[in-house]
Motif scaffolding. Structure first.
Motif, mmCIF file in Angstrom:
data_model
loop_
_atom_site.group_PDB
_atom_site.id
_atom_site.type_symbol
_atom_site.label_atom_id
_atom_site.label_comp_id
_atom_site.label_asym_id
_atom_site.label_seq_id
_atom_site.Cartn_x
_atom_site.Cartn_y
_atom_site.Cartn_z
ATOM 1 N N VAL A 108 -139.225 -1.118 18.977
ATOM 2 C CA VAL A 108 -140.446 -0.677 19.663
ATOM 3 C C VAL A 108 -141.603 -1.628 19.369
ATOM 4 O O VAL A 108 -142.328 -2.067 20.283
ATOM 5 C CB VAL A 108 -140.801 0.765 19.247
ATOM 6 N N ILE A 109 -141.800 -1.970 18.105
ATOM 7 C CA ILE A 109 -142.905 -2.859 17.739
ATOM 8 C C ILE A 109 -142.696 -4.252 18.319
ATOM 9 O O ILE A 109 -143.646 -4.899 18.788
ATOM 10 C CB ILE A 109 -143.059 -2.906 16.212
ATOM 11 N N THR A 110 -141.469 -4.735 18.319
ATOM 12 C CA THR A 110 -141.197 -6.051 18.901
ATOM 13 C C THR A 110 -141.510 -6.064 20.390
ATOM 14 O O THR A 110 -142.140 -7.004 20.902
ATOM 15 C CB THR A 110 -139.726 -6.433 18.673
ATOM 16 N N PRO A 153 -159.220 1.108 4.857
ATOM 17 C CA PRO A 153 -159.853 1.649 6.076
ATOM 18 C C PRO A 153 -158.844 2.050 7.146
ATOM 19 O O PRO A 153 -159.046 3.067 7.829
ATOM 20 C CB PRO A 153 -160.732 0.482 6.541
ATOM 21 N N GLN A 154 -157.795 1.278 7.304
ATOM 22 C CA GLN A 154 -156.771 1.643 8.278
ATOM 23 C C GLN A 154 -156.131 2.979 7.934
ATOM 24 O O GLN A 154 -155.928 3.837 8.810
ATOM 25 C CB GLN A 154 -155.700 0.559 8.352
ATOM 26 N N TYR A 155 -155.822 3.168 6.664
ATOM 27 C CA TYR A 155 -155.189 4.420 6.255
ATOM 28 C C TYR A 155 -156.133 5.603 6.493
ATOM 29 O O TYR A 155 -155.692 6.675 6.941
ATOM 30 C CB TYR A 155 -154.788 4.345 4.791
ATOM 31 N N VAL A 156 -157.414 5.423 6.192
ATOM 32 C CA VAL A 156 -158.379 6.506 6.392
ATOM 33 C C VAL A 156 -158.471 6.875 7.867
ATOM 34 O O VAL A 156 -158.518 8.060 8.239
ATOM 35 C CB VAL A 156 -159.762 6.093 5.839
ATOM 36 N N ILE A 157 -158.476 5.862 8.740
ATOM 37 C CA ILE A 157 -158.536 6.126 10.178
ATOM 38 C C ILE A 157 -157.302 6.892 10.635
ATOM 39 O O ILE A 157 -157.394 7.885 11.381
ATOM 40 C CB ILE A 157 -158.676 4.807 10.953
ATOM 41 N N TYR A 167 -144.181 7.706 12.825
ATOM 42 C CA TYR A 167 -143.996 6.329 13.297
ATOM 43 C C TYR A 167 -145.162 5.855 14.154
ATOM 44 O O TYR A 167 -145.375 4.650 14.308
ATOM 45 C CB TYR A 167 -142.700 6.218 14.097
ATOM 46 N N THR A 168 -145.924 6.788 14.703
ATOM 47 C CA THR A 168 -147.030 6.416 15.589
ATOM 48 C C THR A 168 -148.038 5.533 14.879
ATOM 49 O O THR A 168 -148.567 4.580 15.468
ATOM 50 C CB THR A 168 -147.715 7.675 16.133
ATOM 51 N N SER A 169 -148.314 5.839 13.620
ATOM 52 C CA SER A 169 -149.290 5.032 12.880
ATOM 53 C C SER A 169 -148.819 3.592 12.731
ATOM 54 O O SER A 169 -149.578 2.638 12.978
ATOM 55 C CB SER A 169 -149.539 5.652 11.500
ATOM 56 N N LEU A 170 -147.579 3.398 12.357
ATOM 57 C CA LEU A 170 -147.055 2.047 12.194
ATOM 58 C C LEU A 170 -146.994 1.307 13.526
ATOM 59 O O LEU A 170 -147.284 0.106 13.599
ATOM 60 C CB LEU A 170 -145.659 2.096 11.566
ATOM 61 N N ILE A 171 -146.631 2.011 14.596
ATOM 62 C CA ILE A 171 -146.533 1.370 15.903
ATOM 63 C C ILE A 171 -147.913 0.946 16.404
ATOM 64 O O ILE A 171 -148.093 -0.174 16.907
ATOM 65 C CB ILE A 171 -145.851 2.314 16.904
ATOM 66 N N LEU A 172 -148.902 1.804 16.247
ATOM 67 C CA LEU A 172 -150.250 1.457 16.706
ATOM 68 C C LEU A 172 -150.827 0.287 15.907
ATOM 69 O O LEU A 172 -151.504 -0.584 16.469
ATOM 70 C CB LEU A 172 -151.167 2.678 16.585
#
Length: 303
Positions: A108-110, A153-157, A167-172
Motif C-alpha cells: 500500500v505504501i509503495t 509532533p507526528q505522534y501527537v497529531i 495501519y492508517t497512521s503509518l500509511i498517511l
C-alpha cells in the motif's frame, strides 16, 4: 637506335618492415592490462565477500542451536544442522500473520508513494508556475531533517485523530516522500519537452499527458522508486514499534522481538526469522533488477 624505357613496376618488392622488437611493447602492454584486470576482479571478489559475510553468517546461524550461534571463534560449519528451525518458527509465533501484515503495509505504501511522487514530480519538471524551483528546493530540503526531530509532533497529531494502533497512521505518514519526488523529477527532465508540447496541441490535458505519455516512458524510474520504497517499508522497525501496540497488527520486524525474553534470547530463531524475512525482498529485487539498474543509470543525467 633502340631506347630503353624505364617503368616503375607497381608490383616491385618493397623493403620489409622490421619485425620482432616493435611487437614487444605491445605484448608487454597486453600482459600488463590482463594482470591489472585480474587484480581488479580479485579485489572486487574480496569486497563482495566482505559485504556478504554477515548474510552468510546469518544463514548458517539459522540452522544452528542457540548455544552455537555466538561461539568464539565463529563455528562456520555447525556440528548438527537444525533444519527444523524453519518449521518450528511457524508454530512458535504467528509468523505468517506478521509476514502478511508487512506485505500489506509495504504494498500500500509503495503504491501511494509511486503515485504521489510521480504526480508531483511531473508538476515540478514539466509545468511552469511562479516559485516552482524555490518550492522544489524547499521540499527537497526536508530530506535533511532527521525523523527524530518531528517524531513526537507526528505522534501527537495521530493520537489526537485517534489513529494510533492502526495501519492508517503509518500509511498517511509514509504516503508522500521527498526522495521519490526528487528521483522521478530527475528522470522526467530527460524526457524531451517537445513531446509534452505536441500532446498539448493535440488537446491532451496535463493529467492525460502524465498518465498516457510520461508514465509509460518512466518504467525504469518507477521500478526503482517502487523497489526502494518497498525495501524501506519492509525493513522499517521504529514506525510500527511506535504506532502499533496490538500483537495482531505487528509486522515481521516486530514479530522477531517475540523471541527475545526477559533474561535471554532465542538467537537461532531470530536468525531463522531474519532469513525468512529477507526472502521476499530478495525476490522483489530479482524480479525488478533490470528496471532498477536502468532507472538508477538514467536518473540524474539532467539537473
Amino acid at each position: 637506335m633502340s631506347t630503353t624505357v624505364l617503368r616503375k613496376d607497381s608490383t616491385a618488392p618493397t623493403d620489409p618492415a622490421p619485425a620482432g622488437p616493435p611487437a614487444e611493447p605491445r605484448a608487454r602492454g597486453g600482459a600488463g592490462a590482463a594482470v591489472g584486470q585480474i587484480a581488479l576482479y580479485v579485489l572486487l571478489a574480496v569486497v563482495a565477500l566482505a559485504v556478504l559475510l554477515p548474510f552468510i553468517w546469518m544463514l548458517i546461524s539459522s540452522v544452528k542451536d542457540d548455544r552455537d550461534v555466538f561461539t568464539v571463534p565463529i563455528q562456520w560449519i555447525p556440528e548438527e544442522f537444525k533444519w527444523e528451525n524453519f518449521t518450528t518458527i511457524w508454530t512458535r509465533v504467528p509468523f505468517a500473520a506478521y509476514l502478511g501484515n508487512s506485505f500489506l503495509l509495504s504494498i500500500v505504501i509503495t503504491f501511494l508513494q509511486v503515485l504521489t511522487g510521480s504526480f508531483a514530480a511531473y508538476g515540478f519538471a514539466k509545468m511552469r508556475f511562479p516559485g516552482r524551483d524555490l518550492l522544489f528546493t524547499g521540499y527537497i530540503a526536508t530530506i535533511a531533517v532527521p525523523w527524530q526531530a518531528y517524531m513526537v509532533p507526528q505522534y501527537v497529531i495521530m493520537q489526537k485523530f485517534g489513529l494510533v494502533n492502526s495501519y492508517t497512521s503509518l500509511i498517511l505518514l509514509q504516503a508522500f516522500g521527498a526522495f521519490g519526488v526528487f528521483l522521478m523529477r530527475q528522470f522526467y527532465l530527460t524526457i524531451p519537452d517537445e513531446i509534452s508540447e505536441a500532446a498539448r496541441l493535440d488537446g491532451l490535458t496535463e493529467y492525460g499527458i502524465w498518465a498516457r505519455i510520461v508514465l509509460p516512458l518512466s518504467k525504469p524510474a518507477l521500478a526503482s522508486l517502487a523497489l526502494l520504497t518497498f525495501v524501506n517499508t519492509w525493513n522499517d522497525y521504529m514506525g510500527p514499534f511506535i504506532y502499533l501496540t496490538d500483537n495482531r497488527l505487528w509486522t515481521v520486524q516486530l514479530g522477531l522481538r517475540a523471541f527475545i525474553g526477559q533474561y535471554d534470547a532465542e538467537s537461532a530463531m531470530i536468525m531463522t526469522g531474519s532469513v525468512l524475512s529477507l526472502a521476499p525482498v530478495l525476490a522483489v529485487f530479482l524480479l525488478g533488477q533490470r528496471y532498477f539498474v536502468r532507472g538508477i543509470a538514467t536518473t540524474g543525467v539532467k539537473g
